[in-house]
Design a protein around this motif. Structure first.
Motif, mmCIF file in Angstrom:
data_model
loop_
_atom_site.group_PDB
_atom_site.id
_atom_site.type_symbol
_atom_site.label_atom_id
_atom_site.label_comp_id
_atom_site.label_asym_id
_atom_site.label_seq_id
_atom_site.Cartn_x
_atom_site.Cartn_y
_atom_site.Cartn_z
ATOM 1 N N THR A 38 12.024 90.378 -47.311
ATOM 2 C CA THR A 38 12.023 91.113 -48.609
ATOM 3 C C THR A 38 11.477 92.386 -48.691
ATOM 4 N N VAL A 39 11.197 93.247 -49.634
ATOM 5 C CA VAL A 39 10.532 94.347 -49.854
ATOM 6 C C VAL A 39 9.316 94.097 -50.556
ATOM 7 N N ASP A 40 8.115 94.775 -50.067
ATOM 8 C CA ASP A 40 6.799 94.448 -50.564
ATOM 9 C C ASP A 40 6.646 95.678 -51.564
ATOM 10 N N LYS A 44 7.668 98.286 -48.142
ATOM 11 C CA LYS A 44 7.669 97.884 -46.952
ATOM 12 C C LYS A 44 8.429 96.577 -46.437
ATOM 13 N N PRO A 45 9.068 96.393 -45.480
ATOM 14 C CA PRO A 45 9.692 95.006 -45.131
ATOM 15 C C PRO A 45 8.591 94.044 -44.902
ATOM 16 N N ASP A 46 8.964 92.794 -45.580
ATOM 17 C CA ASP A 46 7.955 91.514 -45.281
ATOM 18 C C ASP A 46 8.606 90.477 -45.042
ATOM 19 N N LEU A 47 8.406 89.987 -43.897
ATOM 20 C CA LEU A 47 9.266 88.848 -43.211
ATOM 21 C C LEU A 47 8.568 87.487 -43.094
ATOM 22 N N GLY A 73 7.200 87.567 -56.345
ATOM 23 C CA GLY A 73 6.913 88.663 -57.072
ATOM 24 C C GLY A 73 7.662 89.923 -56.442
ATOM 25 N N GLN A 74 7.780 89.561 -54.997
ATOM 26 C CA GLN A 74 8.572 90.900 -54.438
ATOM 27 C C GLN A 74 10.149 90.904 -54.895
ATOM 28 N N ILE A 75 10.835 89.538 -54.887
ATOM 29 C CA ILE A 75 11.950 89.463 -55.464
ATOM 30 C C ILE A 75 12.306 89.828 -56.641
ATOM 31 N N GLU A 76 11.435 89.594 -57.598
ATOM 32 C CA GLU A 76 11.469 89.901 -58.947
ATOM 33 C C GLU A 76 11.621 91.604 -59.031
ATOM 34 N N ASN A 77 10.903 92.146 -58.163
ATOM 35 C CA ASN A 77 10.751 93.482 -58.274
ATOM 36 C C ASN A 77 11.749 94.226 -57.409
#
Length: 190
Positions: A38-40, A44-47, A73-77
């Motif tokens: 996802t993207v924080d 930045k990438p978050d795995l 929250g990251q996906i909602e954003n």
């Protein structure tokens, strides 16, 4: 090795999706535990590793999580996500990019809670929020009981995918792009 230069691209993709389908129900399948990207909030990438719970209609990946987790929250954003699958026995990588949708209530959540979620309810019913600082490890083992309140379903709809079959010096790679009802497949250079 399941992909070779002697098979058609159509047959190659069929073999890939068959492996993904198996992974959704076979706990020991190497594709069962992909890495979700996802993207924080700092872009930045978050795995993290997740569990593939279902694979539907040849283009939708289902995972479960606690609705209070950072990934929600990251996906909602930013709903653009990636899944990375690796099968060491077959030397086969699959990358899948798509849009994620979150289900925190409704029929989809209820169906998956009844079928699978409540059997692993400890993963979704912690008294504490995932990532919350605690004073001792024992605090992590406090649960709310069989309550689906924080259980949520993430459904990722495939937009593009690539596989890479490692094979000595003759690696094989292909890309699939989905645009509406149209599917475009191409062999690409590894």
């Amino acid at each position: 090795m399941i992909i070779s230069k002697n098979i058609s691209l159509h047959v190659a993709w069929e073999a890939i999706w068959e492996e993904v389908e198996k992974a959704a129900s076979e706990k020991d399948h190497p594709y069962r535990y992909p890495i979700l990207g996802t993207v924080d909030t700092n872009e930045k990438p978050d795995l993290r590793k997740v569990v593939l719970r279902d694979y539907k209609d040849g283009n939708r990946f289902i995972i479960f999580t606690d609705s209070r987790s950072l990934k929600v929250g990251q996906i909602e954003n930013n709903p653009s996500v990636s899944l990375l699958f690796w099968n060491d026995e077959m030397s086969l990588q699959l990358r899948a990019n798509g849009k994620a949708e979150i289900y925190t209530d409704g029929e989809t959540k209820e169906q998956y809670w009844e079928e699978q979620g409540k059997h692993g309810y400890h993963s979704y019913t912690s008294v504490h929020t995932p990532g919350e600082r605690i004073s001792s490890p024992e605090e992590a083992f406090e649960w709310e009981g069989l309550n689906p309140g924080h259980f949520c379903v993430i459904e990722i709809t495939l937009e593009e995918a690539e596989f890479l079959q490692l094979n000595g010096i003759e690696h094989l790679r292909a890309k699939r792009v989905i645009s509406g009802e149209r599917i475009i497949d191409n062999w690409i250079t590894p």
